[in-house]
Motif scaffolding. Structure first.
Motif, PDB file in Angstrom:
ATOM      1  N   PHE A 109       0.819  -1.205   0.000  1.00 26.40           N
ATOM      2  CA  PHE A 109       0.000   0.000   0.000  1.00 26.40           C
ATOM      3  C   PHE A 109       0.851   1.252   0.000  1.00 26.40           C
ATOM      4  CE2 PHE A 109      -2.805  -3.170   1.946  1.00 26.40           C
ATOM      5  CZ  PHE A 109      -3.929  -2.999   1.153  1.00 26.40           C
ATOM      6  N   GLU A 110       0.276   2.297  -0.559  1.00 26.49           N
ATOM      7  CA  GLU A 110       0.914   3.607  -0.465  1.00 26.49           C
ATOM      8  C   GLU A 110       0.223   4.399   0.641  1.00 26.49           C
ATOM      9  OE1 GLU A 110       1.176   5.747  -4.132  1.00 26.49           O
ATOM     10  OE2 GLU A 110       1.930   3.951  -5.160  1.00 26.49           O
ATOM     11  N   ALA A 111       0.919   5.391   1.130  1.00 32.66           N
ATOM     12  CA  ALA A 111       0.330   6.228   2.175  1.00 32.66           C
ATOM     13  C   ALA A 111      -0.991   6.794   1.680  1.00 32.66           C
ATOM     14  CB  ALA A 111       1.288   7.348   2.538  1.00 32.66           C
ATOM     15  N   GLY A 112      -2.022   6.702   2.510  1.00 30.74           N
ATOM     16  CA  GLY A 112      -3.326   7.246   2.144  1.00 30.74           C
ATOM     17  C   GLY A 112      -4.269   6.228   1.536  1.00 30.74           C
ATOM     18  N   ASP A 113      -3.765   5.051   1.191  1.00 34.07           N
ATOM     19  CA  ASP A 113      -4.612   4.014   0.589  1.00 34.07           C
ATOM     20  C   ASP A 113      -5.608   3.452   1.607  1.00 34.07           C
ATOM     21  OD1 ASP A 113      -3.374   4.207  -1.804  1.00 34.07           O
ATOM     22  OD2 ASP A 113      -2.290   2.292  -1.698  1.00 34.07           O
ATOM     23  N   THR A 114      -6.712   2.942   1.080  1.00 33.75           N
ATOM     24  CA  THR A 114      -7.668   2.216   1.910  1.00 33.75           C
ATOM     25  C   THR A 114      -7.132   0.809   2.119  1.00 33.75           C
ATOM     26  OG1 THR A 114      -9.457   3.400   0.841  1.00 33.75           O
ATOM     27  CG2 THR A 114     -10.060   1.408   2.025  1.00 33.75           C
ATOM     28  N   ILE A 115      -7.054   0.364   3.359  1.00 27.01           N
ATOM     29  CA  ILE A 115      -6.546  -0.989   3.590  1.00 27.01           C
ATOM     30  C   ILE A 115      -7.668  -1.955   3.973  1.00 27.01           C
ATOM     31  CG2 ILE A 115      -4.179  -0.311   4.194  1.00 27.01           C
ATOM     32  CD1 ILE A 115      -6.003  -1.381   7.106  1.00 27.01           C
ATOM     33  N   GLY A 116      -8.824  -1.423   4.233  1.00 25.20           N
ATOM     34  CA  GLY A 116      -9.929  -2.298   4.611  1.00 25.20           C
ATOM     35  C   GLY A 116     -11.101  -1.457   5.068  1.00 25.20           C
ATOM     36  N   SER A 117     -12.052  -2.108   5.707  1.00 23.70           N
ATOM     37  CA  SER A 117     -13.213  -1.367   6.185  1.00 23.70           C
ATOM     38  C   SER A 117     -13.835  -2.074   7.382  1.00 23.70           C
ATOM     39  CB  SER A 117     -14.248  -1.234   5.069  1.00 23.70           C
ATOM     40  OG  SER A 117     -14.739  -2.510   4.714  1.00 23.70           O
ATOM     41  N   VAL A 118     -14.588  -1.309   8.117  1.00 24.49           N
ATOM     42  CA  VAL A 118     -15.313  -1.867   9.260  1.00 24.49           C
ATOM     43  C   VAL A 118     -16.801  -1.648   9.000  1.00 24.49           C
ATOM     44  CG1 VAL A 118     -15.770  -1.666  11.736  1.00 24.49           C
ATOM     45  CG2 VAL A 118     -13.460  -1.321  10.881  1.00 24.49           C
ATOM     46  N   GLU A 119     -17.587  -2.709   9.095  1.00 25.38           N
ATOM     47  CA  GLU A 119     -19.033  -2.520   8.998  1.00 25.38           C
ATOM     48  C   GLU A 119     -19.638  -2.559  10.385  1.00 25.38           C
ATOM     49  OE1 GLU A 119     -21.306  -4.395   5.918  1.00 25.38           O
ATOM     50  OE2 GLU A 119     -23.203  -4.002   6.944  1.00 25.38           O
ATOM     51  N   SER A 120     -20.451  -1.546  10.644  1.00 28.78           N
ATOM     52  CA  SER A 120     -21.130  -1.491  11.931  1.00 28.78           C
ATOM     53  C   SER A 120     -22.472  -0.818  11.716  1.00 28.78           C
ATOM     54  CB  SER A 120     -20.297  -0.693  12.939  1.00 28.78           C
ATOM     55  OG  SER A 120     -20.009   0.579  12.408  1.00 28.78           O
ATOM     56  N   VAL A 121     -23.523  -1.424  12.219  1.00 27.87           N
ATOM     57  CA  VAL A 121     -24.869  -0.871  12.096  1.00 27.87           C
ATOM     58  C   VAL A 121     -25.135  -0.328  10.686  1.00 27.87           C
ATOM     59  CG1 VAL A 121     -26.612   0.205  13.543  1.00 27.87           C
ATOM     60  CG2 VAL A 121     -24.293   0.053  14.398  1.00 27.87           C
ATOM     61  N   LYS A 122     -24.969  -1.182   9.698  1.00 23.80           N
ATOM     62  CA  LYS A 122     -25.289  -0.877   8.307  1.00 23.80           C
ATOM     63  C   LYS A 122     -24.379   0.164   7.648  1.00 23.80           C
ATOM     64  CE  LYS A 122     -29.763  -0.088   9.061  1.00 23.80           C
ATOM     65  NZ  LYS A 122     -31.182   0.061   8.728  1.00 23.80           N
ATOM     66  N   SER A 123     -23.292   0.563   8.330  1.00 22.12           N
ATOM     67  CA  SER A 123     -22.396   1.506   7.673  1.00 22.12           C
ATOM     68  C   SER A 123     -21.032   0.871   7.428  1.00 22.12           C
ATOM     69  CB  SER A 123     -22.242   2.780   8.498  1.00 22.12           C
ATOM     70  OG  SER A 123     -21.826   2.454   9.792  1.00 22.12           O
ATOM     71  N   ALA A 124     -20.515   1.103   6.239  1.00 23.09           N
ATOM     72  CA  ALA A 124     -19.179   0.624   5.895  1.00 23.09           C
ATOM     73  C   ALA A 124     -18.218   1.803   6.016  1.00 23.09           C
ATOM     74  CB  ALA A 124     -19.177   0.076   4.476  1.00 23.09           C
ATOM     75  N   SER A 125     -17.240   1.685   6.924  1.00 16.09           N
ATOM     76  CA  SER A 125     -16.280   2.776   7.118  1.00 16.09           C
ATOM     77  C   SER A 125     -14.915   2.361   6.603  1.00 16.09           C
ATOM     78  CB  SER A 125     -16.144   3.112   8.606  1.00 16.09           C
ATOM     79  OG  SER A 125     -17.393   3.378   9.142  1.00 16.09           O
ATOM     80  N   GLU A 126     -14.377   3.199   5.753  1.00 14.98           N
ATOM     81  CA  GLU A 126     -13.068   2.906   5.172  1.00 14.98           C
ATOM     82  C   GLU A 126     -11.971   3.120   6.211  1.00 14.98           C
ATOM     83  OE1 GLU A 126     -12.525   2.234   1.852  1.00 14.98           O
ATOM     84  OE2 GLU A 126     -14.478   2.703   0.969  1.00 14.98           O
ATOM     85  N   ILE A 127     -10.938   2.280   6.128  1.00 14.25           N
ATOM     86  CA  ILE A 127      -9.772   2.472   6.987  1.00 14.25           C
ATOM     87  C   ILE A 127      -8.573   2.729   6.087  1.00 14.25           C
ATOM     88  CG2 ILE A 127      -8.287   1.436   8.738  1.00 14.25           C
ATOM     89  CD1 ILE A 127     -10.746  -0.344   9.382  1.00 14.25           C
ATOM     90  N   TYR A 128      -7.778   3.723   6.467  1.00 16.16           N
ATOM     91  CA  TYR A 128      -6.659   4.143   5.636  1.00 16.16           C
ATOM     92  C   TYR A 128      -5.334   3.872   6.335  1.00 16.16           C
ATOM     93  CZ  TYR A 128     -10.483   6.734   3.496  1.00 16.16           C
ATOM     94  OH  TYR A 128     -11.677   7.074   2.906  1.00 16.16           O
ATOM     95  N   THR A 129      -4.285   3.721   5.537  1.00 12.92           N
ATOM     96  CA  THR A 129      -2.972   3.648   6.150  1.00 12.92           C
ATOM     97  C   THR A 129      -2.261   4.988   5.940  1.00 12.92           C
ATOM     98  OG1 THR A 129      -0.810   2.600   6.171  1.00 12.92           O
ATOM     99  CG2 THR A 129      -2.002   2.516   4.079  1.00 12.92           C
ATOM    100  N   PRO A 130      -1.702   5.540   6.993  1.00  5.97           N
ATOM    101  CA  PRO A 130      -1.030   6.831   6.853  1.00  5.97           C
ATOM    102  C   PRO A 130       0.384   6.691   6.271  1.00  5.97           C
ATOM    103  CG  PRO A 130      -0.984   6.120   9.138  1.00  5.97           C
ATOM    104  CD  PRO A 130      -1.749   5.090   8.397  1.00  5.97           C
ATOM    105  N   VAL A 131       0.900   5.472   6.221  1.00  7.45           N
ATOM    106  CA  VAL A 131       2.238   5.250   5.660  1.00  7.45           C
ATOM    107  C   VAL A 131       2.193   4.103   4.650  1.00  7.45           C
ATOM    108  CG1 VAL A 131       3.599   6.101   7.603  1.00  7.45           C
ATOM    109  CG2 VAL A 131       2.781   3.748   7.638  1.00  7.45           C
TER     110      VAL A 131
END
Lengths: 446, 163
Positions: free
Chosen positions: B88-110
């Motif tokens: 991954f490059e800095a700022g890329d999405t590395i995955g997501s968390v789903e909670s109560v019908k919402s998908a939240s993106e997770i990013y890597t800062p490095v």
């Protein structure tokens, strides 16, 4: 030409040069200057003229962004409403994604989008289509199944429901704010068959009906990204609810039993239509959006003066929101088409399913087969249960190629491994009838 | 770059606080649980997307979401993680968390290569709510940079939260 004419005026007014190469046809006639039409300006003259023009150039007003293209509309800082008249679900979901991605993040931004799709089934980002959807039925009816990028459960779209998508910043994210706005808009209108409310899950339902049920009118799903978020829902107006249910109903006999520990299960609810025309719904919600998020109308001096003379200032603080309509002839750029293709890709639709097992029972042959499906919907293993009689050894042997194909998986790059597609699995089973039955049961492809 | 502690010594949060660093810099200890990370990090950084990054002696970084983020998300029902060895490059999405019908993106800062993912989360997503800054870590990254100055330290993150 416009600009050239503008230049002439400027020069004339300031320096009053009579013999100039930018004379217009009218000038020619008026002054009998036809012969001078081919007059060539000397380089020195050009330089002087340009200098003069530069120094006299009026300050350009800040360029008003034209919202003639979808891209410029999507990039606007002001709140915007997008109405798609397209009915292709892949395109609509891709446009929604595009509008969302182009929207500037914090500190403030708001978008509202409406779209109506042709009949299709849309599952949540982390759901299992084999579990949620009757795939063989969908396949036989040629109804597409899509996986969206937000969380939540499975919904059916058809021309009788309107999808709304409300986009805002991440810090403004709320599971209820926007559905409350929709519910208030409908209730205040006063002509709806039902009084509506918002459930604790952020869904729109009817108030409790005489039969004790709060019928679901719209589900909600959300996505949060860096600096922004959206909340979309599927508002049932005049959907074919009878068909809707069938597309999602699986029977263990026909569609097998899916087990997993972790995918997101849909919550089944009793649903109802509110029987409002789709344009009426869009208008009501757009108006509420405008009142909430619109920008104050830019009045010119005269209008302002007029309002103040008539003492109407307070009333005239009208709010405005620009509406961009996406029609058949609207240019759909490459980025959107690429997203639509991604949404169509098997690896996204099916491959994104969390690990699971899928078991089928065949009474005629007294056999049970269970597929163990790993990450990216790769077939990792299968288990065959057969009575140990000699007639069954033939059936057992008809799975040999499938076993071989699975054993080969480890040696192959990820992309070439055996995927959980009915037709692919069936192709490795040499017993014709069992092969067809398995292909049909998995997803209706043989 | 300073060395927080001697990595060879077994550290319990109590002696960390009293002997090694002044109190102010280690207040996050109440939220952090270093045990699942294998070693005490030499640096701890935070992002505006509410992720934490711990930098360890062996050149690896652990990435997770902060307690604030975990509380804001609500009960996680599914966690999508990348593949080991993915880059991954800095700022890329590395995955997501789903909670109560919402998908939240997770990013890597490095930027970096995924050395490990927390497989436990795929069977038990709730761990991210129970212990987001410990057992609920998301991925271990092999990073190339040694410069994490653009990220917030604990003080900075606290200020950011207070804004």
């Amino acid at each position: 030409m416009l600009r050239r004419l503008g230049d002439v005026k400027l020069i004339r007014r300031i320096s009053n040069v009579p013999f100039h190469d930018d004379l217009t046809a009218a000038d020619d006639d008026l002054f009998g200057l036809e012969d001078f039409k081919h007059y060539k300006e000397s380089p020195e003259m050009t330089r002087k003229r340009l200098q003069l023009e530069d120094s006299l150039q009026p300050r350009q007003p800040e360029q008003v962004k034209s919202t003639s293209s979808l891209e410029s509309a999507a990039l606007r800082k002001e709140p915007m409403i997008f109405i798609s008249k397209l009915t292709d679900p892949y395109l609509n979901l891709a446009i929604e994604d595009y509008v969302y991605n182009k929207m500037a993040p914090e500190p403030q931004n708001n978008r509202l989008m409406f779209y109506v799709n042709k009949p299709c089934v849309v599952i949540g980002k982390n759901q299992n289509p084999w579990k949620e959807v009757n795939l063989p039925l969908l396949n036989s009816l040629h109804i597409p199944m899509l996986r969206r990028r937000s969380g939540g459960g499975t919904v059916v779209h058809d021309s009788g429901n309107v999808n709304f998508s409300f986009m805002t910043t991440k810090s403004e994210f709320s599971r209820f704010k926007f559905v409350n706005l929709v519910v208030d808009a409908i209730n205040n209108w006063g002509k709806c068959k039902y009084q509506l409310e918002v459930s604790s899950r952020g869904d729109i339902t009817t108030v409790t009906q005489p039969d004790g049920i709060n019928y679901k009118i719209s589900g909600s799903a959300y996505k949060l990204s860096r600096g922004k978020s959206y909340h979309h829902g599927t508002m049932l107006l005049n959907s074919r609810l009878d068909i809707l249910g069938k597309l999602l109903s699986n029977s263990p006999e026909k569609n097998g039993i899916v087990s997993d520990t972790i995918s997101i299960d849909s919550v089944r609810s009793k649903v109802a239509n509110i029987e409002i025309q789709s344009d009426e719904f869009k208008a009501l919600v757009s108006e509420a959006f405008k009142q909430q998020y619109g920008v104050k109308a830019q009045l010119n001096k005269e209008e302002k003066l007029q309002n103040s003379l008539l003492g109407l200032e307070d009333f005239m603080e009208a709010k405005e929101v620009e509406i961009f309509t996406i029609e058949k002839n609207t240019e759909i750029n490459e980025e959107i088409l690429t997203t639509a293709e991604e949404l169509k890709n098997w690896n996204w639709k099916f491959g994104n399913t969390p690990k699971f097992t899928h078991q089928f029972t065949n009474d005629k042959y007294d056999l049970k087969v269970k597929f163990i499906i790993g990450k990216n919907a790769i077939v990792e293993d299968f288990e065959l249960e057969l009575p140990s009689s000699s007639s069954h050894s033939e059936i057992k042997a008809s799975f040999d190629f499938l076993r071989y194909a699975i054993d080969q998986n480890e040696l192959k790059p990820a992309e070439e491994r055996l995927k959980y597609k009915g037709s692919d699995i069936a192709g490795f089973i040499t017993h014709d009838e069992i092969s067809d039955w398995i292909g049909e049961s998995i997803d209706g492809t043989i | 770059m300073f060395k927080l502690i001697n990595p060879l010594r077994t550290i319990r949060p109590t002696n960390l606080v009293s002997k090694v660093k002044p109190l102010s810099a280690l207040r996050f200890n109440s939220d952090f649980n270093f045990k699942p990370l294998g070693s005490i990090p030499k640096q701890i950084k935070y992002t505006q997307d509410h992720e934490w990054l711990t930098v360890h002696e062996n050149g690896s970084c652990f990435l997770g979401i902060t307690k604030y983020a975990a509380e804001a998300l609500g009960d996680a029902t599914f966690i999508e993680l990348p593949e080991v060895n993915e880059v991954f490059e800095a700022g890329d999405t590395i995955g997501s968390v789903e909670s109560v019908k919402s998908a939240s993106e997770i990013y890597t800062p490095v930027g970096g290569k995924v050395r490990a993912v927390n497989e436990v989360l795929s069977g038990n997503p709730g761990l991210i709510n129970q212990d987001p800054m410990g057992e609920g870590w998301l991925i271990e990254l092999e990073v190339e940079t040694e410069n994490f100055d653009e990220l917030m330290d604990e003080e900075g993150y606290k200020e950011f939260l207070n804004q």
